[in-house]
Design a protein around this motif. Sequence first.
Motif, mmCIF file in Angstrom:
data_model
loop_
_atom_site.group_PDB
_atom_site.id
_atom_site.type_symbol
_atom_site.label_atom_id
_atom_site.label_comp_id
_atom_site.label_asym_id
_atom_site.label_seq_id
_atom_site.Cartn_x
_atom_site.Cartn_y
_atom_site.Cartn_z
ATOM 1 N N VAL A 12 0.832 -1.195 0.000
ATOM 2 C CA VAL A 12 0.000 0.000 0.000
ATOM 3 C C VAL A 12 0.870 1.249 0.000
ATOM 4 O O VAL A 12 1.595 1.507 0.960
ATOM 5 C CB VAL A 12 -0.945 -0.007 1.219
ATOM 6 C CG1 VAL A 12 -1.761 1.284 1.279
ATOM 7 C CG2 VAL A 12 -1.871 -1.226 1.171
ATOM 8 N N GLY A 201 -8.439 2.276 -4.483
ATOM 9 C CA GLY A 201 -8.888 1.021 -3.893
ATOM 10 C C GLY A 201 -10.239 0.535 -4.364
ATOM 11 O O GLY A 201 -10.657 -0.566 -4.003
ATOM 12 N N LEU A 204 -9.681 -2.595 -6.087
ATOM 13 C CA LEU A 204 -8.540 -3.283 -5.496
ATOM 14 C C LEU A 204 -8.661 -4.800 -5.541
ATOM 15 O O LEU A 204 -7.716 -5.497 -5.926
ATOM 16 C CB LEU A 204 -8.358 -2.812 -4.051
ATOM 17 C CG LEU A 204 -7.158 -3.364 -3.287
ATOM 18 C CD1 LEU A 204 -5.858 -3.058 -4.021
ATOM 19 C CD2 LEU A 204 -7.120 -2.783 -1.869
ATOM 20 N N ALA A 215 -0.768 -1.112 -4.541
ATOM 21 C CA ALA A 215 -1.968 -0.291 -4.655
ATOM 22 C C ALA A 215 -1.628 1.135 -4.278
ATOM 23 O O ALA A 215 -1.070 1.381 -3.210
ATOM 24 C CB ALA A 215 -3.067 -0.832 -3.746
ATOM 25 N N THR A 217 -3.393 4.195 -3.260
ATOM 26 C CA THR A 217 -4.705 4.541 -2.751
ATOM 27 C C THR A 217 -4.721 5.977 -2.238
ATOM 28 O O THR A 217 -3.711 6.673 -2.253
ATOM 29 C CB THR A 217 -5.074 3.592 -1.599
ATOM 30 O OG1 THR A 217 -4.161 3.816 -0.513
ATOM 31 C CG2 THR A 217 -4.964 2.140 -2.035
ATOM 32 N N MET A 225 -6.616 -0.211 4.148
ATOM 33 C CA MET A 225 -6.058 -0.795 2.935
ATOM 34 C C MET A 225 -5.066 -1.910 3.259
ATOM 35 O O MET A 225 -4.987 -2.912 2.540
ATOM 36 C CB MET A 225 -5.386 0.294 2.098
ATOM 37 C CG MET A 225 -6.354 1.324 1.545
ATOM 38 S SD MET A 225 -7.571 0.573 0.426
ATOM 39 C CE MET A 225 -8.405 2.045 -0.170
ATOM 40 N N TYR A 244 -12.194 -6.214 2.540
ATOM 41 C CA TYR A 244 -12.638 -5.343 1.444
ATOM 42 C C TYR A 244 -14.117 -4.984 1.618
ATOM 43 O O TYR A 244 -14.509 -3.823 1.472
ATOM 44 C CB TYR A 244 -12.398 -6.046 0.119
ATOM 45 C CG TYR A 244 -12.804 -5.251 -1.106
ATOM 46 C CD1 TYR A 244 -12.054 -4.167 -1.542
ATOM 47 C CD2 TYR A 244 -13.932 -5.609 -1.843
ATOM 48 C CE1 TYR A 244 -12.418 -3.448 -2.675
ATOM 49 C CE2 TYR A 244 -14.307 -4.895 -2.975
ATOM 50 C CZ TYR A 244 -13.547 -3.813 -3.382
ATOM 51 O OH TYR A 244 -13.914 -3.109 -4.497
#
Length: 309
Positions: A12, A201, A204, A215, A217, A225, A244
Motif C-alpha cells: 500500500v 482502492g 482493489l 496499490a 490509494t 487498505m 474489502y
Amino acid sequence: MAISTRRPYRGVFPVAPTIFHDNGTLDLDGQRRAIDFMIDAGSQGICILANFSEQFSLADDERDQVMQAVLRHVDDRVPVIVTTTHLSTDLCIARSRAAQAAGAAMVMVMPPYHGATVRVGEAGIMEFFRRLSDAISIPVMIQDAPVSGTMLTAPFLARLARDIEQVRYFKIESAQAAAKLRNLIELGGDAIEGPWDGEEGITLLADFDAGATGAMTGAGYPDGMRQIADAYLAGRRDEAVAAYERWLPLINYENRQCGLSAAKMLMKAGGIIASDALRHPLELPHPQTRAGLIEIARRLDAIVLRWGR
C-alpha cells in the motif's frame, strides 16, 4: 539521503495530499504531520505530487519545497515515489533527476500530453520514456490515467517494459483495469516488476485477482487498505475479501463522493492538520458529504480520526 533498495516494491503506497493553510499557501509543518500519520497508519510507501496531491495547482518552486520537505522528513523510513510528469521530455528529465538526487525511490510519469487535444503517438512516447530511463537510475512507474487522454494498450506497455531499462512499474487507472493488468502481466512477463492498482482502492480486489502486487490509494485510511492487501498478498484471500467488504463503504464514498478532498477532510477531523483547504478554484464538498465521510470512518474506527488527538 540513502535511496531505498527494498525492491520489488509491494503493498500500500497512498498518495499524500498537499497541505495548505486556509489562505492557500503551503503548510509544510502540516505536510510533515500528514506524512507521519500516513507512515504510522501503515503506509508501506508514499507517493507525492500526484494528481490527488493537486500537483496541477503548484508552482515549480512549490513542488520543490514539498518534495524536499517530504523526502528529508521521511528519511528513508519508507520508499517515496515522486510524480514528475511534464509534456517536455527535458523538463520531465530535470524533475526526475532532482527527485532522484533528493532521495526518491521511484518516479511516476504520465505519457506526455497537454489539455484536451495535444497528444503524442507511440513512437514519441517510446522515445520520451527511453530518454528518461537513460537519464536516471531509479525505476519509472508509468501512470496509465484517463486524465492524460492517451490510449496506452497492454501490448504497448509491455513493449516499453521489455525495451526500456527503468520502466518497470505500471499504475493502471483506466477502465476495466483488472483485464488490462492481466493482459500486461501475460505479455510482459518478468519485465513487469510492479503491476499496480490505481483507483483509490475501488477496484482493489479485482486488480489483486488479476495479479496486482501494489496499490496506490488515497491517504486517509492506510490501516484499512493494509487489512485488505496484507491478507491478499499473504495468500489469505477469504480474509482479504472480508476486509474489502468491511472497508468498501468508505472506499466508495471517497471515490464517488469526495475525490481528492477525502484525505484532507479526514485528517482535519482527526486533528492531524489545521486546514483541509483545497487550492482555488477547487472547492470542498457539501458539509453533509463531509459528515457522511467522517461517519463511515468513525464506524470503522479508522486511525485517522484518533491519531492526532
